[in-house]
Design a protein around this motif. Structure first.
Motif, short mmCIF file in Angstrom:
data_model
loop_
_atom_site.label_atom_id
_atom_site.label_comp_id
_atom_site.label_asym_id
_atom_site.label_seq_id
_atom_site.Cartn_x
_atom_site.Cartn_y
_atom_site.Cartn_z
N ASP A 15 0.86 -1.03 0.08
CA ASP A 15 -0.05 -0.03 -0.20
C ASP A 15 0.80 1.34 0.15
O ASP A 15 1.74 1.36 0.96
N ALA A 16 0.77 2.25 -1.13
CA ALA A 16 1.39 3.14 -1.07
C ALA A 16 1.22 4.19 0.22
O ALA A 16 0.01 4.25 0.54
N ASP A 109 -3.59 2.34 -5.65
CA ASP A 109 -2.24 2.42 -4.90
C ASP A 109 -2.12 1.11 -3.91
O ASP A 109 -1.18 1.15 -2.96
N LYS A 158 2.85 1.63 8.67
CA LYS A 158 2.90 2.81 7.94
C LYS A 158 3.67 3.80 8.66
O LYS A 158 3.39 4.09 9.89
MG LIG Z 1 -2.32 3.92 0.37
#
Ligand SMILES: [Mg+2]
Length: 394
Positions: A15-16, A109, A158
């Motif tokens: 996941d970007a 993304d 993240k």
């Molecule tokens: Mg993302």
């Protein structure tokens, strides 16, 4: 029967990080380290993404942009450039293709990558390195034995992280997470669980089976399995979309039917263009109307033959709008295409329906639109040419 689980299975979730904002920061280095917010600070727009610098102020995706502006008046608001984000997304998926043939696209993304039988951590690290080098943005990766644990793993590290959750670690990893992190727990279910004092996945797991059936109905088994870390869903490459839709929230409520039809024409054109781009047609056309007081209605109509031309989709949507006869001021209007079938599908092998004259016109319009990036032929003029065509052949 649950399929036997083996440690052979290895799934990566990628996941970007703050994707749209990161692309803007990459394209314009002046924005690096600054609170970048994708969305308009005025009117009724929402934040589609914001950089981590903006998140410090409490700005979040899907928040009304006006609220984001109040929280972060120094934020740099940027109009989304979807074409650009799609380019970067395509380049990112090309990188994924180097590492596995089995890739499920979840969004622009985000993807699951099947790396079964291989070293998932090594592959995830290589993908992260390539994306950073070649595209100048960061992605986070979760590696695990099943899809939803891989996704929760990437969410938990993240931004710019890589985390593996092994089968042995999975239960304690899950038990400590808030129950709302399970896919499919909406705000309604969450508040129900809150009142019962169930705040973690671990607390959910300890509830008896009969309770799951009462609370989750048909999905009871799925939720009980997830709480126990069981998920045998395969990575399904490039799932076809179930529907294509476009909607527009107006700056000011609209109460003129003629004005609504104008907006409907643009939405129908965009839906039709996206269908044709994906080489699809739809059997069902739907509309959505949200009134000034937020009450919402939807209407749909299923056709005998699938369609994908601007004119045919607009024609159906317009008929639905006229039948719905909205009297109150309208806040939002949407058009949806459902019942999608491949462009080439036929009703029956012995009967080949004639190609709609609109298919040919649509192809010419798409060539122009692909070249200039926006519709260059307006629906009104093409409606007029249909009348002429009908007269010619009639
Ligand atoms: Mg993302």
């Amino acid at each position: 029967m649950v399929a036997p689980e083996t440690d052979y299975r290895c799934i990566i979730h990628i996941d970007a990080d703050a994707f749209f904002a990161s692309v803007e920061q990459r394209d314009n280095p002046d924005l690096k380290g600054k609170p970048v917010i994708i969305g308009f600070p005025h009117g009724r727009g929402v934040v589609s993404t914001c950089s981590y610098e903006a998140r410090v102020y409490g700005v979040r995706s899907a928040m009304p942009a006006v609220q984001a502006y109040r929280l972060c008046p120094n934020g740099i608001f940027i109009k989304p450039r979807m074409e650009r984000y799609k380019q970067v997304s395509d380049a990112m998926f090309d990188i994924f293709d180097r590492y596995s043939p089995v890739i499920e696209k979840l969004s622009i993304d985000e993807a699951f990558i099947d790396a079964s039988g291989e070293d998932g951590v090594q592959i995830a690290a290589a993908i992260r390195r390539d994306v950073k080098h070649e595209l100048g943005i960061t992605v986070s990766a979760g590696v695990s034995y099943c899809k939803f644990v891989a996704k929760l793993a990437s969410d938990s590290c993240k931004p710019d992280g890589l985390r593996r959750v092994s089968r042995e670690e999975a239960q304690s990893f899950l038990d400590n997470l808030p129950v709302s992190r399970l896919p499919g727990i909406g705000p309604k279910t969450k508040s129900k669980l809150d009142t019962l004092g169930i705040s973690t996945i671990g607390a959910l797991r300890q509830m008896p089976e009969t309770w799951f059936v009462r609370v989750f109905g048909k999905s009871a088994k799925r939720f009980q399995d997830m709480a126990r870390g069981i998920d045998n869903e395969p990575v399904t490459p490039w799932r076809e979309p179930k529907s294509v839709s476009e909607e527009n929230t107006f700056e000011k409520d609209i109460d003129s039917t003629e004005a609504l039809k104008g907006h409907l024409a643009i939405l129908a054109q965009n839906v039709a263009f996206r269908l044709r781009k994906a080489r699809l047609k739809c059997r069902t056309v739907g509309i959505k109307i949200r009134f000034h007081n937020f009450s919402t209605i939807t209407r749909e109509h299923t056709l005998s033959e699938p369609v994908s031309s601007d004119a045919e989709i607009f024609h159906e949507a317009k008929a639905l709008l006229e039948a719905a006869a909205p009297e109150k001021p309208v806040r939002l209007l949407g058009v949806t295409a459902k019942g999608l079938v491949p462009e080439t599908s036929r009703q029956a092998p012995l009967f080949e329906p004639p190609e709609s004259p609109w298919d040919d016109i649509s192809r010419s319009m798409d060539r122009l639109r692909n070249k200039y990036g926006k519709p260059v032929v307006l629906l009104g003029s093409c409606l007029r040419s249909r009348t002429e065509k009908e007269q010619d052949t009639g």
